[in-house]
Motif scaffolding. Structure first.
Motif, PDB file in Angstrom:
ATOM      1  N   LYS A   1       0.816  -1.221   0.000  1.00  0.00           N
ATOM      2  CA  LYS A   1       0.000   0.000   0.000  1.00  0.00           C
ATOM      3  C   LYS A   1       0.852   1.276   0.000  1.00  0.00           C
ATOM      4  N   ALA A   2       2.180   1.138  -0.042  1.00  0.00           N
ATOM      5  CA  ALA A   2       3.081   2.283   0.102  1.00  0.00           C
ATOM      6  C   ALA A   2       3.046   3.244  -1.082  1.00  0.00           C
ATOM      7  N   GLY A   3       2.617   2.770  -2.247  1.00  0.00           N
ATOM      8  CA  GLY A   3       2.610   3.629  -3.422  1.00  0.00           C
ATOM      9  C   GLY A   3       3.983   3.655  -4.074  1.00  0.00           C
ATOM     10  N   PHE A   4       4.108   4.478  -5.139  1.00  0.00           N
ATOM     11  CA  PHE A   4       5.381   4.575  -5.840  1.00  0.00           C
ATOM     12  C   PHE A   4       5.474   5.923  -6.531  1.00  0.00           C
ATOM     13  N   MET A   5       6.700   6.259  -6.925  1.00  0.00           N
ATOM     14  CA  MET A   5       6.950   7.518  -7.622  1.00  0.00           C
ATOM     15  C   MET A   5       7.018   7.252  -9.116  1.00  0.00           C
ATOM     16  N   ASN A   6       6.261   8.007  -9.884  1.00  0.00           N
ATOM     17  CA  ASN A   6       6.327   7.964 -11.331  1.00  0.00           C
ATOM     18  C   ASN A   6       6.886   9.310 -11.775  1.00  0.00           C
ATOM     19  N   GLY A   7       8.195   9.350 -11.900  1.00  0.00           N
ATOM     20  CA  GLY A   7       8.848  10.631 -12.136  1.00  0.00           C
ATOM     21  C   GLY A   7       8.770  11.450 -10.860  1.00  0.00           C
ATOM     22  N   LYS A   8       8.125  12.617 -10.916  1.00  0.00           N
ATOM     23  CA  LYS A   8       7.958  13.448  -9.726  1.00  0.00           C
ATOM     24  C   LYS A   8       6.558  13.335  -9.131  1.00  0.00           C
ATOM     25  N   ILE A   9       5.770  12.397  -9.668  1.00  0.00           N
ATOM     26  CA  ILE A   9       4.378  12.251  -9.222  1.00  0.00           C
ATOM     27  C   ILE A   9       4.241  10.995  -8.366  1.00  0.00           C
ATOM     28  N   PHE A  10       3.639  11.166  -7.179  1.00  0.00           N
ATOM     29  CA  PHE A  10       3.380  10.028  -6.300  1.00  0.00           C
ATOM     30  C   PHE A  10       2.080   9.352  -6.728  1.00  0.00           C
ATOM     31  N   VAL A  11       2.139   8.025  -6.872  1.00  0.00           N
ATOM     32  CA  VAL A  11       0.961   7.253  -7.275  1.00  0.00           C
ATOM     33  C   VAL A  11       0.608   6.303  -6.133  1.00  0.00           C
ATOM     34  N   GLU A  12      -0.629   6.403  -5.661  1.00  0.00           N
ATOM     35  CA  GLU A  12      -1.074   5.503  -4.592  1.00  0.00           C
ATOM     36  C   GLU A  12      -1.386   4.128  -5.164  1.00  0.00           C
ATOM     37  N   THR A  13      -1.176   3.101  -4.335  1.00  0.00           N
ATOM     38  CA  THR A  13      -1.528   1.737  -4.743  1.00  0.00           C
ATOM     39  C   THR A  13      -2.569   1.203  -3.781  1.00  0.00           C
ATOM     40  N   ASP A  14      -3.727   0.850  -4.330  1.00  0.00           N
ATOM     41  CA  ASP A  14      -4.809   0.317  -3.511  1.00  0.00           C
ATOM     42  C   ASP A  14      -4.806  -1.201  -3.482  1.00  0.00           C
ATOM     43  N   GLU A  15      -4.458  -1.804  -4.625  1.00  0.00           N
ATOM     44  CA  GLU A  15      -4.459  -3.262  -4.673  1.00  0.00           C
ATOM     45  C   GLU A  15      -3.508  -3.735  -5.766  1.00  0.00           C
TER      46      GLU A  15
END
Length: 170
Positions: free
Chosen positions: A11-25
Motif C-alpha cells: 500500500k506504500a505507493g510509488f513515484m512515477n517521475g515526480k508524481i506520487f501514485v497511490e496503490t490500492d491493490e
C-alpha cells in the motif's frame, strides 16, 4: 511471513517521475517484488499436493507433474485452486494447461519431453527425457545474432565477440 509489513509495502505507493501514485491493490506485473510475493504465496503448495505430485517453481510460474492426466485434471487442480483461493490468488486459465509428458511442454524458455524408447524404459520412465531450448527462443536468439553481426561487421573482432558472448551466455 509478516503480513502487516507486507500489506504496508503493497500500500506504500510509488513515484512515477515526480508524481506520487497511490496503490490500492495488486502489484505491477514484472515488478521487482513480484517473484518474491509469488514465492511467498506459493510456499506450502508442495505439502498441500503431497507425495503424489511433484512441483517445480520459479517466481510465479510452476509446473506440477503427476502419474496420470486424470490425477492432474481432478485432484491436483482442485488442491491448487483451493490453496491459491486461501491466499486470494487465482490460476490464470489462459496459461494453465495439462499435457502428457510424451507430448512435451514449454516452461521458462525450455521444452521438456519424454521420447519413448523400449531400450531405455524402466519403471515409470518410458524412454529418454530431454530438455532443450524452446524453438521460439532459438529463433529469437538467431535473429538477435544476425542483427549484431550486420551492425558490427566493420568494427574490430573483439567488439563482435563481446556482443555475441553476452547474447549467447544470456
Amino acid at each position: 511471513m509478516d503480513k502487516t509489513k507486507l500489506n504496508e509495502f503493497l500500500k506504500a505507493g510509488f513515484m512515477n517521475g515526480k508524481i506520487f501514485v497511490e496503490t490500492d491493490e495488486g502489484i505491477p506485473q514484472g515488478g521487482v517484488i513480484s517473484p518474491t510475493l509469488a514465492n511467498m504465496a506459493l510456499n506450502g503448495l508442495e505439502g498441500k499436493l503431497g507425495e503424489e505430485f511433484l512441483i517445480c517453481r520459479y517466481g510465479g510460474d510452476f509446473v506440477v507433474l503427476g502419474k496420470t492426466k486424470a490425477a492432474l485434471e481432478i485432484d491436483a487442480m482442485d488442491l491448487i485452486t483451493a490453496f491459491l483461493e486461501e491466499r486470494g490468488v487465482k490460476l490464470n486459465t489462459e496459461k494453465t494447461s495439462i499435457h502428457k509428458i510424451e507430448d512435451g511442454f514449454n516452461f521458462l524458455g525450455f521444452h521438456f519431453r519424454e521420447y519413448k524408447s523400449a531400450i531405455r524404459s524402466k519403471g515409470t520412465k518410458k524412454g529418454v527425457f530431454l530438455v532443450k531450448p524452446d524453438a521460439a527462443n532459438i529463433k529469437r536468439i538467431r535473429i538477435k545474432i544476425k542483427d549484431i553481426i550486420k551492425e558490427i561487421k566493420a568494427k574490430p573482432m573483439y567488439v563482435m565477440i563481446t556482443k555475441l558472448n553476452s547474447v549467447l551466455r544470456g
